[in-house]
Structures are given as structure tokens and as C-alpha cells.
Design a protein around this motif. Sequence first.
Motif, PDB file in Angstrom:
ATOM      1  N   UNK A 138     -17.495 -32.737 -19.114  1.00  0.00           N
ATOM      2  CA  UNK A 138     -18.555 -32.210 -18.252  1.00  0.00           C
ATOM      3  C   UNK A 138     -19.841 -31.919 -19.009  1.00  0.00           C
ATOM      4  N   UNK A 139     -19.758 -31.565 -20.283  1.00  0.00           N
ATOM      5  CA  UNK A 139     -20.955 -31.263 -21.073  1.00  0.00           C
ATOM      6  C   UNK A 139     -21.831 -32.495 -21.272  1.00  0.00           C
ATOM      7  N   UNK A 140     -21.243 -33.674 -21.172  1.00  0.00           N
ATOM      8  CA  UNK A 140     -22.024 -34.908 -21.321  1.00  0.00           C
ATOM      9  C   UNK A 140     -23.081 -35.036 -20.230  1.00  0.00           C
ATOM     10  N   UNK A 141     -22.793 -34.519 -19.037  1.00  0.00           N
ATOM     11  CA  UNK A 141     -23.733 -34.642 -17.921  1.00  0.00           C
ATOM     12  C   UNK A 141     -25.066 -33.977 -18.240  1.00  0.00           C
ATOM     13  N   UNK A 142     -25.071 -32.992 -19.126  1.00  0.00           N
ATOM     14  CA  UNK A 142     -26.325 -32.334 -19.518  1.00  0.00           C
ATOM     15  C   UNK A 142     -27.168 -33.189 -20.455  1.00  0.00           C
TER      16      UNK A 142
END
Length: 173
Positions: A62-66
Motif C-alpha cells: 500500500x505504501x507504493x501508492x504514495x
Amino acid sequence: MTGAAPVRVRIVQLSAPIFEALARQDLAAAEALSPVPLSAYLAGPENAGVWRRRHLQASADLAEADWVTGIVWDEDGRRSVGRAGFHGRPSPSGLVEIGYAIDPAFRRRGFATAALSVLLDRAAREPAVRTVLLSIGPDNAASLALAHRFGFTLVGEQWDDEDGLELVHERAA
């Protein structure tokens, strides 16, 4: 000095479900989830591969989406004019790669310049980023000129299975 005022953009980050809808070229589904209105260009076939990759990245972490590709939002026109972002989080060595594409209807108006500036500002603020990379097709004169204007230096070339030959440019964050 006269001339048009510089355009103002921000990069609107997206979620894995929006990436997935865009990868399916389902504009209605993507817009139902998006924080900003999207365009047919963004949901078109020329962008589907990028959205597919970003969906896999954001689904796995999920951190990749940032970090990954988002929407180039024209603050003054209140419209989506393209996509831009990093290919992912910084590598362990501090490298990030930037990618961008402006809707043909909005090219040559300063949106790529503004988007690149926003992304370089973010890279400069991030302690984990030391080097920024751009990979550009040798026939893309506008992007090559933009890279030069922002102080990128040609460091080599690579083959991309989707885009073919690319000239690799980098600069310090």
C-alpha cells in the motif's frame, strides 16, 4: 517581461482500485473512486500498461501508492491533463525514476515542465532520495530538452520491452 503565467499543477495520488479500473480502461469505474475527474486519455489504451503495473505495485504494498504514477491536475483549469510520478519508492541506493505523459490535447503548454518540477521538489525533500533518473526515447525531442533544462545528464542507454531504446539521464536530488 510578458508572457503567460506558469501553469500550476499537483500530482493526485491514486489507490489500487483506481489503478485497476484504469488498467481495464473503465473510465466510469475509475472516476467513481477518484478524488478528481479523469479523462478518456487516462483510461485509454496508451496508458493501460502503466496502470496495470501500478495496480500490481499498490496491491502488493500500500505504501507504493504514495510514490507511483498519479494524475497531473491542472489547478487553474480544474482538470486532469496527464499522468506523472515515480516508478516506485527510492531504491536502497536512493534512486527514483520519474515518468510522465501529458494528454496530447494539453501538450506544449507547460504541464510536463510543471509536473517534473513538482516531482523534483518532492525528491529533494525526501531524505531517502539521492538520485533522480529519467529514461527517454531518443526521438522524444520535447522530453530530451526538458531533461536538459532541469540539469539531467545523459549516463547511458537501455532497452525497454514496452518502449524500445531509451536514453538514461540522471541528476542529484
